[in-house]
Design an enzyme around this catalytic site. Structure first.
Site, short mmCIF file in Angstrom:
data_model
loop_
_atom_site.label_atom_id
_atom_site.label_comp_id
_atom_site.label_asym_id
_atom_site.label_seq_id
_atom_site.Cartn_x
_atom_site.Cartn_y
_atom_site.Cartn_z
N SER A 162 15.44 36.11 -13.19
CA SER A 162 16.54 36.74 -12.56
C SER A 162 17.25 37.45 -13.57
O SER A 162 17.19 36.98 -14.89
CB SER A 162 17.36 35.65 -11.76
OG SER A 162 18.62 36.22 -11.68
N TYR A 186 22.08 26.89 -12.33
CA TYR A 186 21.02 27.91 -11.87
C TYR A 186 20.44 28.61 -12.76
O TYR A 186 19.07 28.77 -12.98
CB TYR A 186 21.56 28.57 -10.53
CG TYR A 186 20.55 29.85 -10.16
CD1 TYR A 186 19.45 29.42 -9.26
CD2 TYR A 186 21.02 31.02 -10.46
CE1 TYR A 186 18.52 30.49 -9.33
CE2 TYR A 186 20.22 32.07 -9.95
CZ TYR A 186 19.07 31.71 -9.57
OH TYR A 186 18.05 32.79 -9.10
N LYS A 190 16.45 29.28 -14.68
CA LYS A 190 15.57 30.22 -15.03
C LYS A 190 15.21 30.42 -16.43
O LYS A 190 14.06 30.63 -16.82
CB LYS A 190 16.08 31.49 -14.22
CG LYS A 190 16.55 31.45 -12.76
CD LYS A 190 15.18 31.48 -12.19
CE LYS A 190 15.22 31.40 -10.72
NZ LYS A 190 14.23 31.26 -9.81
#
Ligand code: NAD
Ligand code: UFG
Length: 379
Positions: A162, A186, A190
């Protein structure tokens, strides 16, 4: 040795003969592949669009998804869209990557040439409130997946990363070799998973891993049959606008109107989900055609920045609906402007986005008006 023995690596039993030049990826849509791909999280928003594209390209596809943030109806619609001649190439397994028995069932049934790994939790706010859930799901799930891919000799992965790994970029556009930074749990999953992938590939150079850093995926398949269907109140801009347009929500809160941008609202790089799905096909082509790609990251964006208020105006134009807005304070942690450098993907994957904001809004509205309550019946 049985042809399905996990001890025999796929590269020992098969060779891939696709000839590849980076710029062929875009032109190559008629070249069929019979490779078998495991798609984790394939019932979700980006997964369904990518699975449809894979089937249309002739790939055989197995999905594993625990339906935590998706419904089986989405997979049925993908089958319908692919048509009777292609839909037989799609297997669907309800399963959780955290459960090794589920993985054993899937891997022991089919020999995969590559894995596209979408499965994960993705809501930034929820990750701040429930970090353990995010570390457990995203990290443990992916470590299990690496374990089973190794066990069954499948060492080719395309991973959903991302633009969040760029944090608050000091300069734009974001270039792949920028220093990476996470702003929330979050984002950290990643970042950690990118690092884990790099370490795994370094330890065993047989691995070929492509990390795709998505910018802001929006829009829907042109049929209007599949699209994004978040549970509860949407966190992201476009699903929220869509729900205002169909009357499910009264007003769009615009987070920030005092940013140093032309209209004061924040700027992002929105990308049509069909372009994004194409990017995965381009990544697979590279993975199958080049021996020593290592573990390499590519941005998937358009390279163009659009403000929140510009996006609202474009959606109003596409839908003919008025979107009432309320100007609100900035959302904590949001960057002023983020957009991608698209050079590396263009040069090395032969991929670039085809669609602009107008098509993104047109297709998102088509999905919304045909499915105002997403995959669920109107309550
Ligand atoms: P999505 O929630 O629609 O799809 C993810 C799917 O994974 C869901 O169907 C969910 O049920 C499944 N899943 C989650 N945990 C699982 C587990 N442990 N086992 C099996 N299945 C599991 O999300 P999406 O928008 O399609 O995103 C796909 C991937 O792309 C995610 O990894 C996400 O972090 C990443 N990504 C998304 C965006 C975005 O804005 N949509 C941006 C950048 C990166
Ligand atoms: N926004 C609003 N109102 C809303 C929702 C969003 O004004 O109701 C604004 C945000 O403040 C931001 C812009 O619209 O300025 C885009 O916000 P999104 O939540 O749609 O997207 P983000 O850029 O914040 O983040 C998304 C995903 C992340 C991912 C990132 C990059 O949520 O997971 O794109 O791919 F990492």
């Amino acid at each position: 040795m049985s042809p399905f023995s996990p001890l025999l690596s796929w590269s020992q039993t098969h060779s891939t003969t696709l000839t590849h030049h980076p710029l062929m990826a875009l032109e190559n849509h008629h070249q069929e592949s019979s490779n078998s791909i495991l798609v984790t999280g394939g019932a979700g928003f980006i997964g369904t669009h990518t699975v449809l594209q894979l089937l249309n390209e002739g790939y055989r596809v197995s999905i594993i998804d625990n339906l935590d943030n998706s419904v089986e109806d989405a997979v049925d619609r993908v089958r319908d869209l692919a048509g009777s001649s292609r839909s037989g190439n799609l297997q669907f397994h309800v399963g959780d990557l955290r459960n090794k028995e589920d993985l054993e069932k899937v891997f022991s049934r089919t020999r995969f040439d590559a894995v596209i790994h979408f499965a994960g939790l993705k809501a930034v706010g929820e990750s701040v409130a429930k970090p353990s859930l995010y570390y457990n799901n995203n990290l443990i799930g992916t470590l299990n997946l690496f374990e089973f891919m190794t066990k069954y000799g499948c060492k080719k992965m395309v991973f959903s990363s991302s633009a969040t790994v760029y944090g608050q970029p000091e300069t734009i556009p974001c270039v792949e070799d920028f220093q990476l930074m996470a702003m929330n749990p979050y984002g950290r999953t990643k970042l950690f998973l990118e690092e884990i992938a790099r370490d795994i590939q370094k330890a065993d150079p047989e691995w070929r891993i492509i990390l795709l850093r998505y910018f802001n995926p929006v829009g829907a398949d042109m049929s209007g049959q599949i699209g994004e269907d978040p549970k509860g109140i949407p966190n992201n801009l476009m699903p929220y606008i869509q729900q205002v347009a169909v009357g499910r929500l009264p007003v769009l809160n615009v987070f920030g109107y005092d940013y140093p941008t032309k209209d004061g609202s924040a700027i992002r790089d929105y990308i049509h989900v069909v372009d994004l799905a194409d990017g995965h096909i381009a990544a697979l082509r590279k993975i199958f055609s080049k021996d020593h790609i290592g573990c390499v990251a590519y941005n998937l964006g358009t390279g163009r920045g659009t403000s929140v208020l510009e996006m609202v105006a474009a959606f109003e134009k596409a839908s003919g609906k008025k979107i009432p807005v309320k100007l609100c304070p900035r959302r904590p942690g949001d960057a002023t402007a983020v957009y991608a450098s698209t050079e590396k993907a263009k040069k090395e994957l032969g991929w670039k986005a085809k669609y602009g904001i107008e098509e993104m809004c047109r297709d998102q509205w088509n999905w919304a008006r045909k499915n105002p309550w997403g995959y669920r019946p109107q309550p």
